[in-house]
Design an enzyme around this catalytic site. Sequence first.
Site, PDB file in Angstrom:
ATOM      1  N   CYS A 112       0.709  -1.239   0.049  1.00  0.00           N
ATOM      2  CA  CYS A 112      -0.044  -0.064   0.111  1.00  0.00           C
ATOM      3  C   CYS A 112       0.804   1.055   0.157  1.00  0.00           C
ATOM      4  CB  CYS A 112      -0.994   0.082   1.339  1.00  0.00           C
ATOM      5  SG  CYS A 112      -1.833  -1.630   1.153  1.00  0.00           S
ATOM      6  N   HIS A 259      -3.864   6.204   1.185  1.00  0.00           N
ATOM      7  CA  HIS A 259      -4.253   4.828   1.002  1.00  0.00           C
ATOM      8  C   HIS A 259      -5.674   4.553   1.306  1.00  0.00           C
ATOM      9  CE1 HIS A 259      -4.436   0.682   0.384  1.00  0.00           C
ATOM     10  NE2 HIS A 259      -4.319   0.512   1.878  1.00  0.00           N
ATOM     11  N   ASN A 289     -10.270  -1.949  -1.157  1.00  0.00           N
ATOM     12  CA  ASN A 289      -8.916  -1.729  -0.896  1.00  0.00           C
ATOM     13  C   ASN A 289      -8.189  -2.450  -2.256  1.00  0.00           C
ATOM     14  OD1 ASN A 289      -6.092  -1.961  -0.100  1.00  0.00           O
ATOM     15  ND2 ASN A 289      -6.670  -2.118   2.016  1.00  0.00           N
TER      16      ASN A 289
END
Length: 332
Positions: A112, A259, A289
């Site tokens: 990430c 993120h 995500n």
Amino acid sequence: MATKIKKIEYYLPENIVSNEYLEETFKKWKSKKVYKKTGIKKRHVTGENETALDLAEIVGKKILKDFDKSKIDFLILCTQSPEYYLPSGACILQNKLNLRTDIGAFDFNLGCSGYIYGLTLAKSLINGNVAENILLITADTYSKYLNEEDLANRTIFGDAATATIVTKSDEEHIFESSLGTDGSGKENLIVKNGGLKNRFEPDLIAEDDGQGNLRTDNDIYMNGPEIFNFTISHVPVTFSDTLKKNNKQLNDLDFVIFHQANKFILDYLRDLCEIPEDKFYLDLEETGNTVSNTIPIALKKSIDSGVIKKGDKVLLLGFGVGYSWGGITIKI
């Protein structure tokens, strides 16, 4: 040498896993509850024989439709879903995209925080006169690591790929970064089996984690509370350090993109960092995500929608598996 982001594209796989589908699969979970907690309504996932490199090829060809591929003189691929142990995915991708053979190409394994590191690497290569036009691709398929009976993680993660062209510029548009690493947290977000230390074991029986989620050591494991603690302790510090390194205050920024982990964490971080809602990106509804892809997807969407405009100053910040984190400021 000055640098800038010339163009961004992203690609999402066709297969969709909706909250309603998960509700049918896991009767005790309700789609509205999942959405309220995560901010996610659906996720795109790869097919059985579709890989991260396939997504990377698609998004690479997409971005090169409007850019002369003969000018690309370096290729960087960020992925934690490699096609092979060897060779490097970037080498295969160079051939698939029909790029020149007199260019550099390599992979790097980060999650990430990967896009922040990618921009930092691209800026450094241009500043060092190694390259002038860099193709930075992120591609991750965490769905391959998810146990079908692990609802906690299936609600969160989706697959995607992005492509960014970073070029030499007359004026600097990519500024200083703040990077960090702490490998002591490796056990809190990990796929234990499948590498050379612990080989994949096909006959393992999934175990319950005590909350109704089943997984084996072949699957992704995430210690939610520990990841949360890591995030709230490191992100505000990194946010402040990124501002400091660029001689900026929050008021100097036009927009902030973190993120896109999940809605709960992002709301919490926004409050901790005292970022106004109208300057803060939050949108996981259609993608979930997507690991290394969330920041470039968010950046592309914000530019296309007019939320971010030419000349705007934007702070980007990624954090996650590793532990690894990083922030950077850019000018559109």
